[in-house]
Design a protein around this motif. Structure first.
Motif, PDB file in Angstrom:
ATOM      1  N   ARG A 182       0.827  -1.211   0.000  1.00  0.00           N
ATOM      2  CA  ARG A 182       0.000   0.000   0.000  1.00  0.00           C
ATOM      3  C   ARG A 182       0.864   1.265   0.000  1.00  0.00           C
ATOM      4  O   ARG A 182       0.494   2.272  -0.615  1.00  0.00           O
ATOM      5  CB  ARG A 182      -0.952  -0.013   1.207  1.00  0.00           C
ATOM      6  CG  ARG A 182      -2.119  -0.978   1.031  1.00  0.00           C
ATOM      7  CD  ARG A 182      -2.939  -0.607  -0.174  1.00  0.00           C
ATOM      8  NE  ARG A 182      -4.112  -1.464  -0.365  1.00  0.00           N
ATOM      9  CZ  ARG A 182      -4.401  -2.093  -1.488  1.00  0.00           C
ATOM     10  NH1 ARG A 182      -3.603  -2.002  -2.537  1.00  0.00           N
ATOM     11  NH2 ARG A 182      -5.503  -2.816  -1.596  1.00  0.00           N
ATOM     12  N   ASP A 186       0.385   4.168  -2.673  1.00  0.00           N
ATOM     13  CA  ASP A 186       0.063   5.493  -2.130  1.00  0.00           C
ATOM     14  C   ASP A 186       1.047   6.548  -2.630  1.00  0.00           C
ATOM     15  O   ASP A 186       0.672   7.720  -2.814  1.00  0.00           O
ATOM     16  CB  ASP A 186       0.075   5.467  -0.600  1.00  0.00           C
ATOM     17  CG  ASP A 186      -1.121   4.720  -0.008  1.00  0.00           C
ATOM     18  OD1 ASP A 186      -2.082   4.445  -0.765  1.00  0.00           O
ATOM     19  OD2 ASP A 186      -1.081   4.405   1.191  1.00  0.00           O
ATOM     20  N   ARG A 192      -2.654   0.776  -7.810  1.00  0.00           N
ATOM     21  CA  ARG A 192      -3.282   0.231  -6.608  1.00  0.00           C
ATOM     22  C   ARG A 192      -4.177  -0.921  -7.045  1.00  0.00           C
ATOM     23  O   ARG A 192      -5.219  -0.714  -7.666  1.00  0.00           O
ATOM     24  CB  ARG A 192      -4.122   1.273  -5.868  1.00  0.00           C
ATOM     25  CG  ARG A 192      -4.648   0.769  -4.523  1.00  0.00           C
ATOM     26  CD  ARG A 192      -5.688   1.701  -3.928  1.00  0.00           C
ATOM     27  NE  ARG A 192      -5.999   1.346  -2.549  1.00  0.00           N
ATOM     28  CZ  ARG A 192      -6.790   0.335  -2.164  1.00  0.00           C
ATOM     29  NH1 ARG A 192      -7.353  -0.442  -3.092  1.00  0.00           N
ATOM     30  NH2 ARG A 192      -7.007   0.100  -0.887  1.00  0.00           N
TER      31      ARG A 192
END
Length: 310
Positions: A182, A186, A192
């Motif tokens: 993640r 991010d 993602r």
């Protein structure tokens, strides 16, 4: 049916494969099982997984199971199909067949022969090429495959294999892996993709806290996963843990090597989801003492669920 995408969320329950007592496929129980999973609010189904006894099915039986599930759902929920195979040719053949039938995507675990990071990447690069435009799930399950795929390798696969749209995360518990993946997305370093978690749901609240999008696993009470994911998504973390805690003793029991699937099928049969608790041979059977254990856990679980109003 819409295809699987990076935005998939919720609970994709790993479906059992119902058999009659003599080991034949039980198509009537496939229907009742599908109806049950839909009734408890799952987002989708995953069939032909390891705990769906996929290695015990013939190629024709595998296609027949998928066809029956898809026919029963009639497009109401997406279906992911496990197509892992020792070689790319049988993988492609099954993938093409189930996608033509209406599956949303397929799932692929790495072969045990993979030993290095470069080999892991090369395998999934080949999978992406062979599957063409079919979206696939990378099944990361080192406890059964003996293949550990580091976050940096998964990041590389995400960057260079566009039809890898989901990670089925089943490290034990591997929470730091979710955090690392993640962090990469991010920061804009990778796409993602969806992360759905396995391990029988044993770490689901913590996995949701690290950025997972839900669960892709089996349990005789999929209501647990649905409740935890819904509560967590709504921001009610304490309620998610409360629901999880009520089911945890039985979920823990189900994770035993050997008899875990037998326990799951015993409860599903007891609940009327499938007619027989039989596993196709070779498969474990519960002893009378195992049954006593499960019945005690069920009674305590029912009491606790009543206490918390679930």
């Amino acid at each position: 049916m819409a295809r699987l995408t990076e935005g998939a969320k919720g609970v994709y329950v790993i479906a059992v494969t119902p058999f009659t007592d003599d080991g034949a496929l039980d198509f009537a129980s496939i229907d009742t099982m599908v109806d049950f999973y839909e009734s408890v609010g799952v987002t989708g189904l995953t069939v032909l997984g390891q705990l769906g006894e996929a290695p015990k099915l013939t190629a024709d039986e595998s296609r027949a199971v998928v066809e029956r599930v898809l026919k029963r759902l009639n497009g109401r929920l997406p279906v992911v199909v496990g197509v892992s195979a020792p070689g790319l040719a049988p993988m492609r053949e099954l993938a093409e067949a189930v996608m033509d039938q209406g599956a949303a995507g397929v799932m692929v675990a790495p072969p045990w022969t993979i030993k290095t990071d470069d080999q892991a990447f090369a395998f999934y690069q080949s999978v992406g090429e062979v599957l063409g435009d079919t979206p696939f799930v990378l099944q990361d399950y080192p406890l059964t495959t003996n293949v550990t795929i580091a976050p940096k390798v998964i990041d590389r696969i995400i960057k260079e294999v566009p039809n890898c749209v989901m990670l089925k995360h089943e490290d034990w518990p591997g929470l730091s892996k979710i955090t690392a993946l993640r962090a990469s997305s991010d920061k804009g370093e990778t796409r993602r993709i969806s992360i759905l978690c396995g391990n029988g749901g044993l770490f689901l609240p913590e996995e949701m806290g690290r950025g997972a999008d839900g669960a892709m696993t089996g349990f005789c009470y999929p209501e647990m996963m649905v409740g935890v994911v819904q509560a967590y998504t709504a921001g009610n973390v304490d309620r998610a843990h409360e629901i999880f805690d009520a089911y945890l003793p039985l979920a823990r029991y189900e994770q035993q090597q050997g008899i875990g699937l037998a326990a799951r099928k015993y409860v599903l049969a007891k609940r009327g989801v499938i007619k027989s608790a039989a596993l196709r041979k070779p498969g474990a059977k519960l002893s009378p003492l195992d049954v006593e254990d499960v019945e005690r856990l069920l009674a305590r679980q029912a009491h606790r669920l009543q206490e918390i109003g679930a």
